[in-house]
Scaffold this active site. Structure first.
Site, PDB file in Angstrom:
ATOM      1  N   HIS A  71       0.811  -1.217   0.000  1.00 44.97           N
ATOM      2  CA  HIS A  71       0.000   0.000   0.000  1.00 44.97           C
ATOM      3  C   HIS A  71       0.847   1.271   0.000  1.00 44.97           C
ATOM      4  O   HIS A  71       0.386   2.314  -0.457  1.00 44.97           O
ATOM      5  CB  HIS A  71      -0.946  -0.001   1.208  1.00 44.97           C
ATOM      6  CG  HIS A  71      -2.168  -0.842   0.999  1.00 44.97           C
ATOM      7  ND1 HIS A  71      -3.383  -0.307   0.634  1.00 44.97           N
ATOM      8  CD2 HIS A  71      -2.354  -2.177   1.070  1.00 44.97           C
ATOM      9  CE1 HIS A  71      -4.267  -1.275   0.497  1.00 44.97           C
ATOM     10  NE2 HIS A  71      -3.671  -2.421   0.758  1.00 44.97           N
ATOM     11  N   SER A 198      -2.416 -15.795   0.580  1.00 43.95           N
ATOM     12  CA  SER A 198      -2.291 -17.089   1.252  1.00 43.95           C
ATOM     13  C   SER A 198      -2.434 -16.934   2.766  1.00 43.95           C
ATOM     14  O   SER A 198      -2.797 -17.888   3.459  1.00 43.95           O
ATOM     15  CB  SER A 198      -0.922 -17.705   0.926  1.00 43.95           C
ATOM     16  OG  SER A 198      -0.615 -18.769   1.779  1.00 43.95           O
TER      17      SER A 198
END
EC number: 1.11.1.7
Length: 330
Positions: A71, A198
């Protein structure tokens, strides 16, 4: 031109070459391995120990470190602009809708405080953000990734740019591929980075559109009851603790199980489903599902590219005293 004139031109030419050479010599250093070896030799060890301590207390911090690097570094520059608080004039990036679910920023401050005790005013918040991501990746079973340091901190948030750089989970795979390509990450790199799904969890806010008013027929029907159990409301409260683990098999381990899940139509987000079925990405997904070493190799390469995206170095930016505030607001 007389002999003296020719001589003068030659002298001026040599002076110009000398000046150019000096300018090149004085070029400010960029990123490098072990940037702090002379100014703060213990910097990387301190960050490593702090991340380990925090991980023992709060397992979800590792997921936060991993999300932070994406981000921050994907939005024009890897300069810790993500960490800045909102001001009266400017909304901070972490308050934007695209940053929904980001948290644990206070622990970045704990790492910064530990470094300030050892080497005041030396280690940047952007390097802390990048190196904590590396340690977080290793803490959840991922590869150790050699990363360069020497970044400096940005002076302002880039909230107005978030939607241009950060792909939304509902956007087409073509848009996602293009946005990653713009920062130098190719298709295998993109597929590997999305392997971050994951670990961690997805808030119901981000996936209820696949459950209500009707269940997305592309979802594995065996997986749907679990999703409905975890997300019983069609309009979930964003502040409620309602989420689904990204990987029910190994939820705390960064591994290639994600790729097997999405090939089995168990991906939670639309982008997960597209990744498994688009002709440009499906062959890579299938290869990573079979070969974890290949996944880790491409993941390592992608994280390195991401971490070196347009950093501030030399005299650009600043070394913040506190990671959530630019020094002018300190």
């Amino acid at each position: 031109m007389g002999g003296k004139g020719v001589m003068m031109v030659a002298i001026l030419f040599l002076w110009a070459l000398s000046a150019t050479s000096e300018a090149v010599t004085e070029t400010e250093p960029g990123l490098m391995m072990n940037f702090y070896k002379d100014t703060c030799p213990q910097a990387e060890d301190i960050i490593r120990e702090q991340v380990k301590l925090l991980y023992k207390r709060h397992k979800n911090t590792a997921f936060s470190w991993l999300r932070n690097i994406f981000h921050d570094c994907a939005v024009e520059s890897c300069d810790a602009s993500l960490l800045l608080d909102s001001t009266r004039r400017e909304l901070g990036e972490k308050e934007h809708d695209r940053s929904f679910g980001l948290r644990n920023f206070r622990y970045i401050e704990e790492i910064k405080e530990a470094l300030e005790r050892e080497c005041p005013g030396v280690v940047s918040c952007s390097d802390i953000l990048v190196l904590s991501a590396r340690e977080g990746i290793e803490a959840v079973g991922g590869p150790y990734i050699p990363l360069k340091t020497g970044r400096r901190d940005g002076l302002k948030s880039r909230t107005d740019m978030l939607e241009s750089y950060l792909p939304d989970h509902n956007e087409s795979i073509s848009v996602v591929l293009e946005k990653f390509k713009s920062i130098g990450i190719d298709t295998p790199g993109l597929v590997a980075l999305l392997g971050s799904h994951s670990v961690g969890r997805t808030h119901c806010v981000k996936l209820v559109h696949r459950l209500y008013p009707e269940v997305d027929p592309s979802l594995n029907p065996d997986h749907v009851p679990h999703m409905l159990h975890k997300c019983p409301d069609s309009i979930p409260d964003p502040k409620a603790v309602q989420y689904v683990r990204n990987d029910r098999g190994t939820p705390m381990v960064l591994d290639n199980n994600y790729y097997r899940n999405i090939l089995d139509n168990k991906g939670l987000l639309l982008v997960d489903h597209q990744l498994a079925h688009d002709k440009r990405t499906r062959p890579i997904v299938k290869k990573m599902a079979k070969d974890q070493a290949y996944f880790f190799k491409e993941f390592t390469r992608a994280i390195q590219i991401l971490s070196e995206n347009n950093p501030l170095t030399g005299s650009k930016g600043e070394i913040r005293k506190q990671c959530n505030l630019a020094n002018k607001n300190h």
